[in-house]
Write a protein that holds these residues in place. Structure first.
Motif, mmCIF file in Angstrom:
data_model
loop_
_atom_site.group_PDB
_atom_site.id
_atom_site.type_symbol
_atom_site.label_atom_id
_atom_site.label_comp_id
_atom_site.label_asym_id
_atom_site.label_seq_id
_atom_site.Cartn_x
_atom_site.Cartn_y
_atom_site.Cartn_z
ATOM 1 N N LEU A 126 46.624 34.087 32.922
ATOM 2 C CA LEU A 126 46.390 34.331 34.345
ATOM 3 C C LEU A 126 45.310 33.397 34.879
ATOM 4 O O LEU A 126 45.416 32.887 36.000
ATOM 5 C CB LEU A 126 46.007 35.792 34.580
ATOM 6 N N SER A 127 44.295 33.150 34.075
ATOM 7 C CA SER A 127 43.213 32.252 34.469
ATOM 8 C C SER A 127 43.729 30.831 34.686
ATOM 9 O O SER A 127 43.295 30.133 35.608
ATOM 10 C CB SER A 127 42.124 32.281 33.399
ATOM 11 N N GLU A 130 45.583 30.855 37.897
ATOM 12 C CA GLU A 130 44.560 30.956 38.940
ATOM 13 C C GLU A 130 43.918 29.589 39.200
ATOM 14 O O GLU A 130 43.624 29.239 40.345
ATOM 15 C CB GLU A 130 43.496 31.972 38.525
ATOM 16 N N SER A 131 43.732 28.792 38.143
ATOM 17 C CA SER A 131 43.132 27.459 38.314
ATOM 18 C C SER A 131 44.042 26.543 39.143
ATOM 19 O O SER A 131 43.556 25.693 39.892
ATOM 20 C CB SER A 131 42.800 26.827 36.964
ATOM 21 N N ILE A 133 46.024 27.644 41.563
ATOM 22 C CA ILE A 133 45.854 28.127 42.932
ATOM 23 C C ILE A 133 44.521 27.635 43.500
ATOM 24 O O ILE A 133 44.456 27.175 44.651
ATOM 25 C CB ILE A 133 45.987 29.661 42.984
ATOM 26 N N GLU A 134 43.483 27.699 42.690
ATOM 27 C CA GLU A 134 42.172 27.227 43.143
ATOM 28 C C GLU A 134 42.214 25.739 43.484
ATOM 29 O O GLU A 134 41.659 25.299 44.503
ATOM 30 C CB GLU A 134 41.114 27.495 42.065
ATOM 31 N N LEU A 147 41.122 34.424 44.867
ATOM 32 C CA LEU A 147 41.938 33.848 43.789
ATOM 33 C C LEU A 147 42.615 34.904 42.916
ATOM 34 O O LEU A 147 43.779 34.775 42.548
ATOM 35 C CB LEU A 147 41.077 32.940 42.917
ATOM 36 N N GLU A 148 41.862 35.932 42.571
ATOM 37 C CA GLU A 148 42.426 36.973 41.710
ATOM 38 C C GLU A 148 43.570 37.693 42.407
ATOM 39 O O GLU A 148 44.629 37.922 41.816
ATOM 40 C CB GLU A 148 41.326 37.964 41.310
ATOM 41 N N THR A 151 46.634 35.392 42.565
ATOM 42 C CA THR A 151 47.290 35.274 41.255
ATOM 43 C C THR A 151 48.112 36.513 40.954
ATOM 44 O O THR A 151 49.274 36.413 40.531
ATOM 45 C CB THR A 151 46.235 35.035 40.146
ATOM 46 N N TYR A 152 47.546 37.689 41.188
ATOM 47 C CA TYR A 152 48.293 38.923 40.922
ATOM 48 C C TYR A 152 49.482 39.086 41.868
ATOM 49 O O TYR A 152 50.525 39.614 41.470
ATOM 50 C CB TYR A 152 47.363 40.140 40.969
#
Length: 193
Positions: A126-127, A130-131, A133-134, A147-148, A151-152
């Protein structure tokens, strides 16, 4: 025409049984009956239903981690990278809906230390998404958002696809489904002028 081996048929039937009955409710006796075996014969294929669960869940992670590394290390834009993540999830789910169902529903049934190992791997995966998306936010391809949460939301848009594939008995147009899901996700994440 290729035929599935007896072992492949056993695994497919067992995945389907666990989906229909639930992991906890499924016994080794159920698995044997489902395959027209005596219970001792099941042990020729699996050591236990817990070992079966571990094998499938960690095999899926191996598959996902292989492609996420390639995607992240690519020279594609964050937008293209996220599209590839979505594409891989859609394609894998359509090809292996019962494996994905096991993964989505039954990871909580892993025993320690495998449960903790799974949680670490899931968090890392997930991280990594997320990276992406960031990176997209920083490059102003995606709108500013938590971000969290973003991602979810991406993964909650993907996690139910196995049930559609199973309900339609695999008769899903993967290209159309992938486009619809991608359009839906990007409708919420794309930067708007």
């Amino acid at each position: 025409m290729m035929t599935n081996s007896k072992k492949e048929v056993f695994f497919e039937n067992t995945l389907r049984l666990i989906y229909e009955k639930g992991f906890k409710a499924t016994t080794m006796g159920d698995i044997a009956k489902n395959s027209n075996f005596e219970v001792p014969n099941v042990y020729n294929y699996i050591d236990s239903k817990e070992a079966f669960l571990e094998t499938y869940i960690f095999n899926i992670f191996t598959e996902f981690n292989g492609y996420i590394s390639d995607i992240i290390e690519s020279t594609f834009s964050p937008r293209e990278k996220l599209k590839y993540v979505i594409s891989k999830h859609v394609q894998f789910t359509i090809q292996e809906p019962y494996q994905v169902a096991l993964f989505v529903y039954d990871w909580r049934n892993l025993s320690e230390p495998k449960l903790s190992e799974f949680k670490v791997l899931r968090k890392e995966y997930l991280s990594r998404v997320e990276s992406i998306i960031e990176e997209g936010i920083n490059e102003e391809q995606f709108r500013r958002m938590n971000l969290e949460v973003a991602t979810y939301l991406v993964f909650s848009s993907l996690r139910w696809l196995f049930s559609l594939t199973i309900a339609k008995e695999g008769k899903v147009n993967s290209i159309e489904l992938e486009k619809q899901i991608t359009d839906y996700i990007f409708g919420g994440i794309d930067k708007r002028d």
